[in-house]
Enzyme design. Structure first.
Site, PDB file in Angstrom:
ATOM      1  N   ARG A 114      47.225  44.799  33.781  1.00 34.08           N
ATOM      2  CA  ARG A 114      47.060  43.468  33.905  1.00 34.08           C
ATOM      3  C   ARG A 114      45.785  43.027  33.900  1.00 34.08           C
ATOM      4  O   ARG A 114      45.491  41.772  33.427  1.00 34.08           O
ATOM      5  CB  ARG A 114      47.774  43.086  35.382  1.00 34.08           C
ATOM      6  CG  ARG A 114      47.766  41.701  35.553  1.00 34.08           C
ATOM      7  CD  ARG A 114      48.669  41.434  36.795  1.00 34.08           C
ATOM      8  NE  ARG A 114      48.826  39.957  37.204  1.00 34.08           N
ATOM      9  CZ  ARG A 114      48.327  39.351  38.284  1.00 34.08           C
ATOM     10  NH1 ARG A 114      47.787  40.177  39.087  1.00 34.08           N
ATOM     11  NH2 ARG A 114      48.370  37.869  38.339  1.00 34.08           N
ATOM     12  N   HIS A 163      44.542  40.191  31.406  1.00 35.35           N
ATOM     13  CA  HIS A 163      43.691  38.989  31.914  1.00 35.35           C
ATOM     14  C   HIS A 163      42.370  38.887  31.353  1.00 35.35           C
ATOM     15  O   HIS A 163      41.676  37.747  31.038  1.00 35.35           O
ATOM     16  CB  HIS A 163      43.818  38.745  33.272  1.00 35.35           C
ATOM     17  CG  HIS A 163      45.084  38.420  33.917  1.00 35.35           C
ATOM     18  ND1 HIS A 163      45.267  37.672  34.982  1.00 35.35           N
ATOM     19  CD2 HIS A 163      46.366  38.631  33.532  1.00 35.35           C
ATOM     20  CE1 HIS A 163      46.581  37.480  35.431  1.00 35.35           C
ATOM     21  NE2 HIS A 163      47.268  38.083  34.395  1.00 35.35           N
ATOM     22  N   ASP A 186      35.992  41.351  27.369  1.00 35.92           N
ATOM     23  CA  ASP A 186      34.311  41.483  27.395  1.00 35.92           C
ATOM     24  C   ASP A 186      33.958  41.789  28.751  1.00 35.92           C
ATOM     25  O   ASP A 186      32.805  41.498  29.358  1.00 35.92           O
ATOM     26  CB  ASP A 186      33.537  40.121  26.719  1.00 35.92           C
ATOM     27  CG  ASP A 186      34.161  39.073  27.793  1.00 35.92           C
ATOM     28  OD1 ASP A 186      34.807  39.022  28.367  1.00 35.92           O
ATOM     29  OD2 ASP A 186      33.277  37.888  27.504  1.00 35.92           O
ATOM     30  N   ASN A 192      44.013  35.125  38.800  1.00 36.46           N
ATOM     31  CA  ASN A 192      43.416  36.681  39.019  1.00 36.46           C
ATOM     32  C   ASN A 192      43.164  36.726  40.354  1.00 36.46           C
ATOM     33  O   ASN A 192      42.695  37.570  41.090  1.00 36.46           O
ATOM     34  CB  ASN A 192      42.055  36.298  38.580  1.00 36.46           C
ATOM     35  CG  ASN A 192      42.091  36.427  37.019  1.00 36.46           C
ATOM     36  OD1 ASN A 192      43.179  36.869  36.482  1.00 36.46           O
ATOM     37  ND2 ASN A 192      41.194  35.705  36.238  1.00 36.46           N
ATOM     38  N   HIS A 222      55.912  44.442  32.030  1.00 26.48           N
ATOM     39  CA  HIS A 222      56.587  43.968  33.200  1.00 26.48           C
ATOM     40  C   HIS A 222      57.450  45.018  33.886  1.00 26.48           C
ATOM     41  O   HIS A 222      58.168  44.853  34.829  1.00 26.48           O
ATOM     42  CB  HIS A 222      57.000  42.695  33.241  1.00 26.48           C
ATOM     43  CG  HIS A 222      55.922  41.769  33.117  1.00 26.48           C
ATOM     44  ND1 HIS A 222      56.484  40.375  32.903  1.00 26.48           N
ATOM     45  CD2 HIS A 222      54.713  41.446  33.187  1.00 26.48           C
ATOM     46  CE1 HIS A 222      55.260  39.386  32.926  1.00 26.48           C
ATOM     47  NE2 HIS A 222      54.144  40.210  33.015  1.00 26.48           N
ATOM     48  N   ASP A 234      60.026  52.056  30.927  1.00 27.87           N
ATOM     49  CA  ASP A 234      61.159  52.358  30.121  1.00 27.87           C
ATOM     50  C   ASP A 234      61.493  50.840  29.602  1.00 27.87           C
ATOM     51  O   ASP A 234      60.775  49.808  29.583  1.00 27.87           O
ATOM     52  CB  ASP A 234      62.259  52.985  30.959  1.00 27.87           C
ATOM     53  CG  ASP A 234      62.731  51.906  32.224  1.00 27.87           C
ATOM     54  OD1 ASP A 234      62.321  50.930  32.211  1.00 27.87           O
ATOM     55  OD2 ASP A 234      63.148  52.642  33.277  1.00 27.87           O
TER      56      ASP A 234
END
Length: 326
Positions: free
Chosen positions: A61, A65, A73, A93, A191, A252
Site C-alpha cells: 500500500r 501511495h 520517488d 496516508n 485488497h 488469492d
C-alpha cells in the site's frame, strides 16, 4: 528531400531519447556499485516479515501511495517541516505503516554502501519481497529510481485513488499515471490481503447519501453483519475490518469473488462491477487459474513501479528516508 531527412533525424533523436528513458530503470541496477544491496533487503524482509505478516499489505500500500503522487520517488516517506506539510500527513496516508521497517532496511544498505541505494527503490523492493515472503506473487523490480525532494500534502489528497471513488474517478486517476482499466482491476486485487478501518467505508453503512441510508450496492446481509459485529456506530475510527474476510492472509482470487457477490468493502471495490469492461475482466480472472492472476498482477506492478520515476541526475539519493539531504 532535405525536409524529410531532417524529419527522419528528429524522429531518430526522439526514439533515442524515449529508449534512454525506458532504459534508465534496469534489473540489477546496483550490481556494480552495491552488488549485495538487493540480497541485504531480501534477507531482512524474510527474517522479519513473519513476525508481523500484516506488514506485507501495509508495504505494498505504501508503494502504491508513493507512486500515485509525483511518481515512485519516496516522497511519501518525507516528514512535514516547519514550512511544508508533507504527503505523510494527508488523510489517505494517516493509516500507512511500515516507515520504521523501511528505515531499518535503509540503515543496513547505507552501512554496506553509503549514498548509493535510493529510498524509492527500497520501497519498491520491500513491497515485492514482503508479498513473496508471505506466499504471494513475484514480480520484477527494475531499479535505478532516485528520491524526490518535494512532498506535498494537497497532492496526496488529489492523486491517491480514494476508497469512496466511483468508476469515473478511478479511471481518471489511473489514466493520469498511464495505467489502464486492466491495471485498475489487477492492482485493486491487492485488497485480497490486509485490513481497513471502519472510517474508510462507514458511510456505506450509515449515511450513504446524507439521509442516514445504506449503500444499495452493498449486500444487505454483509452490511448487517458489519454493523452488528464490526463498525457498530458511524463514528468508529479505530476498528479494523478484513478486506477479504476469511482469506485476508492469502493472496488469492477470493477478493474478486466477493465483488460479484456485492461484498467489496469500499465503494472503489464495488465500482469495478459498475463498468462492463472491468466487470468482464473480473469474471475472466475468476475463470482462470491463480497463476494467471499472479502473472497479470506482476505485469501491472512492474508498470506501476515505473510511473514518473526520477533517474539519472534528477532528484537525489537520500541519506535518511524521512528528510531531504542538506
Amino acid at each position: 528531400m532535405g525536409g524529410s531527412r531532417y524529419f527522419g533525424i528528429v524522429i531518430l533523436v526522439l526514439l533515442g531519447s524515449l529508449g534512454s528513458i525506458q532504459a534508465q530503470l534496469e534489473l540489477g541496477f546496483y550490481t556494480k556499485n552495491c552488488p549485495r544491496a538487493e540480497k541485504i533487503i531480501e534477507d531482512f524482509v524474510h527474517k522479519h516479515i513473519h513476525n508481523a505478516p500484516s506488514l506485507a499489505a501495509a508495504l505494498i500500500r505504501m508503494h502504491f501511495h508513493d507512486c500515485f503522487v509525483r511518481g515512485c520517488d519516496a516522497s511519501v516517506l518525507l516528514n512535514t517541516t516547519s514550512n511544508n506539510q508533507a504527503e505523510k500527513d494527508a488523510t489517505p496516508n494517516l493509516t500507512l505503516r511500515g516507515f520504521d521497517f523501511v528505515d531499518r532496511v535503509k540503515s543496513l544498505v547505507e552501512a554496506e554502501c553509503a549514498g548509493i541505494v535510493s529510498c524509492a527503490d527500497i520501497i519498491a523492493l520491500v513491497a515485492r519481497d514482503s508479498i513473496v515472503a508471505t506466499g504471494g506473487p513475484f514480480w520484477k523490480v527494475p531499479t535505478g529510481r532516485r528520491d524526490g525532494t518535494i512532498s506535498n500534502f494537497t497532492e496526496a489528497l488529489t492523486n491517491i485513488p480514494p476508497p469512496f471513488g466511483n468508476f469515473t474517478t478511478l479511471q481518471t486517476l489511473f489514466a493520469n499515471k498511464g495505467l489502464d482499466l486492466n491495471d485498475l482491476v489487477l492492482l485493486s486485487g491487492a485488497h485480497t490481503i490486509g485490513v481497513s478501518h471502519c472510517s474508510s467505508f462507514s458511510n456505506r453503512l450509515y449515511n450513504f447519501t446524507g439521509v442516514g441510508d445504506q449503500d444499495p450496492a452493498l449486500d444487505s446481509k454483509y452490511a448487517a453483519n458489519l454493523k452488528a459485529n464490526k463498525c457498530r456506530n458511524p463514528n468508529d475510527n479505530t476498528t479494523k475490518v478484513e478486506m477479504d474476510p476469511g482469506s485476508r492472509k492469502t493472496f488469492d482470487l477470493s477478493y474478486y469473488s466477493l465483488l460479484l457477490k456485492r461484498r467489496g468493502l469500499f465503494e472503489s471495490d464495488a465500482a469495478l462491477t459498475t463498468n462492463p469492461t472491468t466487470k468482464s475482466f473480473v469474471t475472466q480472472l475468476l475463470q482462470g487459474p491463480l497463476q494467471n492472476f499472479y502473472d497479470e498482477f506482476a505485469k501491472s506492478m512492474e508498470k506501476m513501479g515505473r510511473v514518473d520515476v526520477k533517474t539519472g541526475s534528477t532528484g537525489e539519493i537520500r541519506k535518511q528516508c524521512a528528510v531531504v539531504n542538506s
